[in-house]
Design a protein around this motif. Structure first.
Motif, PDB file in Angstrom:
ATOM      1  N   TRP A   9      35.919  33.184  47.600  1.00 14.36           N
ATOM      2  CA  TRP A   9      36.582  33.429  46.319  1.00 14.36           C
ATOM      3  C   TRP A   9      38.011  33.868  46.622  1.00 14.36           C
ATOM      4  O   TRP A   9      38.246  34.795  47.384  1.00 14.36           O
ATOM      5  CB  TRP A   9      35.845  34.526  45.560  1.00 14.36           C
ATOM      6  CG  TRP A   9      36.246  34.661  44.116  1.00 14.36           C
ATOM      7  CD1 TRP A   9      35.577  34.156  43.039  1.00 14.36           C
ATOM      8  CD2 TRP A   9      37.396  35.344  43.601  1.00 14.36           C
ATOM      9  NE1 TRP A   9      36.235  34.476  41.877  1.00 14.36           N
ATOM     10  CE2 TRP A   9      37.371  35.203  42.188  1.00 14.36           C
ATOM     11  CE3 TRP A   9      38.461  36.042  44.166  1.00 14.36           C
ATOM     12  CZ2 TRP A   9      38.333  35.743  41.355  1.00 14.36           C
ATOM     13  CZ3 TRP A   9      39.438  36.576  43.344  1.00 14.36           C
ATOM     14  CH2 TRP A   9      39.371  36.430  41.947  1.00 14.36           C
TER      15      TRP A   9
ATOM     16  N   PHE B 267      44.450  37.582  46.107  1.00 14.19           N
ATOM     17  CA  PHE B 267      43.155  38.162  45.764  1.00 14.19           C
ATOM     18  C   PHE B 267      42.105  37.394  46.563  1.00 14.19           C
ATOM     19  O   PHE B 267      41.952  36.183  46.376  1.00 14.19           O
ATOM     20  CB  PHE B 267      42.867  38.006  44.272  1.00 14.19           C
ATOM     21  CG  PHE B 267      43.899  38.632  43.363  1.00 14.19           C
ATOM     22  CD1 PHE B 267      43.632  39.819  42.705  1.00 14.19           C
ATOM     23  CD2 PHE B 267      45.132  38.026  43.157  1.00 14.19           C
ATOM     24  CE1 PHE B 267      44.572  40.390  41.857  1.00 14.19           C
ATOM     25  CE2 PHE B 267      46.074  38.585  42.316  1.00 14.19           C
ATOM     26  CZ  PHE B 267      45.798  39.772  41.659  1.00 14.19           C
ATOM     27  N   THR B 268      41.364  38.063  47.438  1.00 16.31           N
ATOM     28  CA  THR B 268      40.453  37.356  48.338  1.00 16.31           C
ATOM     29  C   THR B 268      39.186  38.171  48.564  1.00 16.31           C
ATOM     30  O   THR B 268      39.224  39.403  48.556  1.00 16.31           O
ATOM     31  CB  THR B 268      41.117  37.101  49.705  1.00 16.31           C
ATOM     32  OG1 THR B 268      42.424  36.592  49.515  1.00 16.31           O
ATOM     33  CG2 THR B 268      40.317  36.112  50.533  1.00 16.31           C
ATOM     34  N   ASP B 269      38.079  37.472  48.780  1.00 17.21           N
ATOM     35  CA  ASP B 269      36.837  38.100  49.243  1.00 17.21           C
ATOM     36  C   ASP B 269      36.940  38.230  50.760  1.00 17.21           C
ATOM     37  O   ASP B 269      36.782  37.235  51.482  1.00 17.21           O
ATOM     38  CB  ASP B 269      35.654  37.218  48.851  1.00 17.21           C
ATOM     39  CG  ASP B 269      34.319  37.768  49.338  1.00 17.21           C
ATOM     40  OD1 ASP B 269      34.322  38.770  50.087  1.00 17.21           O
ATOM     41  OD2 ASP B 269      33.278  37.191  48.982  1.00 17.21           O
TER      42      ASP B 269
ATOM     43  N   TRP C 223      43.911  36.576  53.439  1.00 17.59           N
ATOM     44  CA  TRP C 223      43.636  37.991  53.532  1.00 17.59           C
ATOM     45  C   TRP C 223      44.687  38.642  54.426  1.00 17.59           C
ATOM     46  O   TRP C 223      45.856  38.337  54.341  1.00 17.59           O
ATOM     47  CB  TRP C 223      42.182  38.205  54.019  1.00 17.59           C
ATOM     48  CG  TRP C 223      41.747  39.623  54.008  1.00 17.59           C
ATOM     49  CD1 TRP C 223      42.065  40.557  53.058  1.00 17.59           C
ATOM     50  CD2 TRP C 223      40.969  40.275  54.980  1.00 17.59           C
ATOM     51  NE1 TRP C 223      41.505  41.750  53.378  1.00 17.59           N
ATOM     52  CE2 TRP C 223      40.820  41.624  54.552  1.00 17.59           C
ATOM     53  CE3 TRP C 223      40.369  39.883  56.159  1.00 17.59           C
ATOM     54  CZ2 TRP C 223      40.100  42.557  55.276  1.00 17.59           C
ATOM     55  CZ3 TRP C 223      39.642  40.802  56.874  1.00 17.59           C
ATOM     56  CH2 TRP C 223      39.510  42.122  56.444  1.00 17.59           C
TER      57      TRP C 223
ATOM     58  N   VAL D   2      32.372  38.924  43.704  1.00 16.25           N
ATOM     59  CA  VAL D   2      32.760  39.536  44.974  1.00 16.25           C
ATOM     60  C   VAL D   2      32.314  40.991  44.960  1.00 16.25           C
ATOM     61  O   VAL D   2      32.479  41.687  43.952  1.00 16.25           O
ATOM     62  CB  VAL D   2      34.291  39.451  45.176  1.00 16.25           C
ATOM     63  CG1 VAL D   2      34.697  40.114  46.484  1.00 16.25           C
ATOM     64  CG2 VAL D   2      34.757  38.006  45.140  1.00 16.25           C
TER      65      VAL D   2
ATOM     66  N   THR E 147      33.401  43.374  47.369  1.00 14.77           N
ATOM     67  CA  THR E 147      34.623  44.114  47.664  1.00 14.77           C
ATOM     68  C   THR E 147      35.790  43.138  47.635  1.00 14.77           C
ATOM     69  O   THR E 147      35.764  42.124  48.332  1.00 14.77           O
ATOM     70  CB  THR E 147      34.546  44.799  49.036  1.00 14.77           C
ATOM     71  OG1 THR E 147      33.460  45.716  49.044  1.00 14.77           O
ATOM     72  CG2 THR E 147      35.839  45.549  49.333  1.00 14.77           C
ATOM     73  N   LEU E 148      36.796  43.436  46.832  1.00 13.06           N
ATOM     74  CA  LEU E 148      37.942  42.554  46.675  1.00 13.06           C
ATOM     75  C   LEU E 148      39.128  43.097  47.462  1.00 13.06           C
ATOM     76  O   LEU E 148      39.430  44.293  47.409  1.00 13.06           O
ATOM     77  CB  LEU E 148      38.329  42.440  45.199  1.00 13.06           C
ATOM     78  CG  LEU E 148      39.511  41.519  44.868  1.00 13.06           C
ATOM     79  CD1 LEU E 148      39.155  40.073  45.169  1.00 13.06           C
ATOM     80  CD2 LEU E 148      39.911  41.682  43.401  1.00 13.06           C
TER      81      LEU E 148
END
Length: 706
Positions: free
Chosen positions: A554, A571-573, A648, A673, A675-676
């Motif tokens: 994500w 914004f990443t998982d 990330w 998710v 934790t983002l």
């Protein structure tokens, strides 16, 4: 019957297919019926019944069977053999043969075994069509691996296709691959698989060097009826299994020799490669090492490849030409050692484009005048391939070329008139206070048009002005209009830029009110996250697990200005990204799922990064951890880099001197998710300014559990 009926082996002994024999009887009956009854006094209807099993080698006697000439005149060349059978009614006479310009005398083997009794003349179904694509096919891929394909027909007229590659170097990092799909005949000689599915043995996701699966839709096989060979969209040639064709090495990628240039056979290519290795200037020009860096070449560089230049000038006689990067297979036609379906247009020498006036710094197409008329260009498709050795020292050849249908540029005067008409309709609806929704296209992640019917203070619009501020852009005359909407007696002015490209498209990050940027609301694909950002910040990618290379990750991204700008909010998982990174040969940071605090501690402990002390923060009403990260001297980040997704913390490993502010948030249940990771990335020298500029964006973030 078919025009390509092969008569060469008709005198050989064979066991006739009973279904074919029955169809042949019915076809003969239909021909007799079409050509009229037998001559009066020569035969009754009963006597026109034909028993094919009594036939002997025959030819035609023109004066005795005068109705035959009429029947033959009605037949195509493929039906001549039927005429030769029909005339042998009741006797075994031999006489001079009637010759067709497209057929030779044929003989029927008298050893054909007897089958059904004679049939009465009828106009029943035609002969069953041949199945030129059905069977097992083999080829050698451009990387030298062996491929096998099986094509099986179905009762619905479709074809089930299974393609296996024993070593899929590009798609599966060397593992075997299987492609399956359902094909349909686009023409008698073209089979198209609309939605092929590609899988790698072992379960890996097809990725390295392969275009997204959406880009291999309409996978095509073209059949050469003369050689009975198939050529796929990558230029690989397929032969029937057991056809005794030499498939050693990439030879099957070669088209017929009269299309290859400057060499005409694989043997000549191999000899030229040896001469190039020895420094022979007559062949070193074919090395073209820059083509191995295709994705890094500019449009100008792609338009000035010596191999292409010589081919267009020496073979096609073009004095001037233009590379078109958005036509044909560029860039999706790129595989290792092959650039397929590269499109070039012919330019009229010594002339500029009559419809697109060149500016001080001419854009592409402005210096290229069409060669057919004011709108249309001659066009050619070229495949460039390394047939002997792949890599920066391998020689390239034109492996296939084809003159295409003319390429048409748009008339900018007509396009602008249409665009202004649609724009005035949109602006008039905004002044009316209703009906403007849906008249302009928004970005995929945009919530709505900012200040659609009124100013920030709610003042309705009273009038508008339109000015073309950019364009027309060759070749489709896309252009940008600047609009001004006035309210409250001209004391409030909202300005926006709208692009016309067959439809109105809002350039949202250009919206200002009295000269100040206006905040635009963005949402992720499923609405899990919303964020508000003023121009020039805008979203361009992600918002869910929708990337074909890493669908399990994500991600979402905002950039400041154009794509490729160093300033970004990502914004990443992080857990899913590190898992994907490890599966694709990278060096992940995390070894197991973790929460925000554990991820921060893993960063601090890693020798690859330098970090600040974590501090508490609040994001979207939730507790978060904030920490600054840079790459340590000699440190390494996950260097997969095959796709443009948020990376990330690993973003800082791509460009020296980057710094990022990392926010880690544990999300509630109902979110995709756990934790983002939210990162703000900028060069070290602008970092503090970018942090200050993005603070309102971070503060605007809202989470919406499903």
């Amino acid at each position: 019957m078919y025009d390509d009926l092969d008569l060469r082996l008709i005198d050989r002994h064979h066991d006739a297919d009973p279904h074919y024999r029955e169809a042949l009887r019915q076809r003969v009956a239909a021909i007799l019926d079409d050509s009229g009854a037998a001559p009066t006094g020569e035969a009754s209807p009963e006597e026109t019944m034909i028993d094919l099993d009594t036939l002997r080698p025959v030819s035609l006697q023109r004066q005795h069977h005068r109705w035959v000439a009429r029947a033959a005149a009605l037949m195509s060349a493929a039906a001549i053999v039927v005429a030769l059978l029909v005339v042998a009614w009741r006797d075994d006479q031999v006489a001079p043969a009637v010759q067709s310009p497209q057929a030779t005398t044929a003989f029927v083997d008298e050893t054909v075994p007897a089958s059904d009794p004679a049939v009465t003349i009828d106009t029943a179904a035609p002969l069953p069509p041949p199945e030129p694509f059905v069977g097992v096919w083999v080829s050698t891929d451009t990387d030298g691996s062996s491929q096998t394909m099986e094509i099986v027909p179905s009762d619905t007229g479709e074809y089930e296709v299974v393609v296996r590659d024993d070593v899929a170097t590009a798609a599966c990092a060397g593992a075997a691959s299987t492609m399956t799909g359902t094909g349909l005949l686009a023409t008698d000689e073209r089979l198209v698989i609309a939605q092929p599915e590609l899988t790698c043995d072992g379960g890996a996701t097809p990725s390295i060097g392969l275009p997204p699966q959406t880009d291999i839709a309409d996978f095509t096989f073209d059949r050469d009826p003369v050689t009975d060979a198939l050529t796929d969209i990558f230029g690989v040639v397929w032969q029937r299994e057991g056809s005794n064709v030499d498939l050693g090495g990439p030879a099957t990628s070669s088209p017929p020799s009269d299309q290859m240039w400057p060499q005409s056979t694989l043997e000549e290519v191999r000899a030229a490669q040896k001469l190039a290795d020895a420094g022979d200037p007559d062949h070193t020009w074919q090395v073209e090492p820059q083509l191995t860096l295709y994705e890094e070449m500019t449009i100008e560089e792609l338009g000035h490849v010596e191999l292409v230049d010589r081919f267009l000038r020496e073979v096609l006689g073009w004095e001037a030409y233009l590379f078109v990067p958005y036509e044909g297979g560029a860039p999706d036609g790129r595989t290792d050692g092959a650039l397929l379906d590269q499109r070039y247009l012919r330019c009229a020498p010594g002339r500029t484009n009559p419809l697109y006036t060149p500016g001080p710094e001419p854009e592409m197409g402005e210096l290229c005048a069409p060669t057919i008329d004011d709108l249309n260009y001659e066009s050619v498709s070229i495949d460039l391939v390394q047939l002997d050795r792949q890599g920066s020292d391998g020689i390239w050849v034109v492996n296939r070329w084809e003159l295409r249908a003319s390429f048409a540029q748009a008339d900018p005067v007509a396009v602008e008139a249409q665009g202004r008409e649609r724009l005035e309709e949109f602006l008039a609806a905004r002044i009316a206070g209703e009906g403007a929704e849906g008249l302009v296209a928004l970005g995929q992640y945009v919530v709505n048009v900012p200040l659609l019917y009124s100013t920030t203070l709610g003042a309705p619009y009273e009038r508008y002005e339109i000015e073309r501020v950019d364009g027309p852009q060759w070749p489709f005359a896309s252009m940008t209009f600047g609009v001004r909407l006035f309210a409250d007696g001209n004391s409030a002015v909202v300005e926006q830029q709208i692009v016309w490209y067959g439809e109105l498209r809002m350039d949202l990050n250009t919206t200002t009110e009295n000269g100040q940027p206006v905040v635009v609301s963005y949402t992720s694909t499923a609405g899990e996250v919303t964020v508000a950002a003023p121009g020039p910040w805008k979203t361009w990618s992600g918002g869910g697990t929708n990337h074909p290379m890493a669908p399990e990750v994500w991600f979402w991204e905002l950039e400041r200005g154009e794509i490729g700008d160093e300033d970004r909010v990502e914004f990443t998982d992080p857990v899913a990204y590190d898992s994907w990174c490890a599966a694709n040969g990278g060096s992940p940071l995390l070894s197991a799922p973790a929460d925000a605090a554990a991820i921060a501690q893993a960063l601090i402990a890693s020798p690859d990064f330098e970090t600040t002390t974590p501090v508490a923060a609040r994001i979207g009403g939730l507790d978060a951890v904030s920490i600054d990260v840079t790459l340590a001297p000699g440190g390494k980040a996950c260097g997969v880099g095959m796709i443009l997704i948020s990376r990330w913390i690993h973003t800082i490993g791509w460009d020296p001197g980057l710094r990022l502010r990392l926010y880690l948030v544990d999300l509630p249940e109902g979110m995709p998710v756990e934790t983002l990771a939210i990162t703000v990335v900028a060069p070290e020298e602008r970092f503090d300014d970018v942090i200050a500029e993005t603070s309102p964006i971070i503060e605007s973030i809202e989470f919406h559990p499903g």
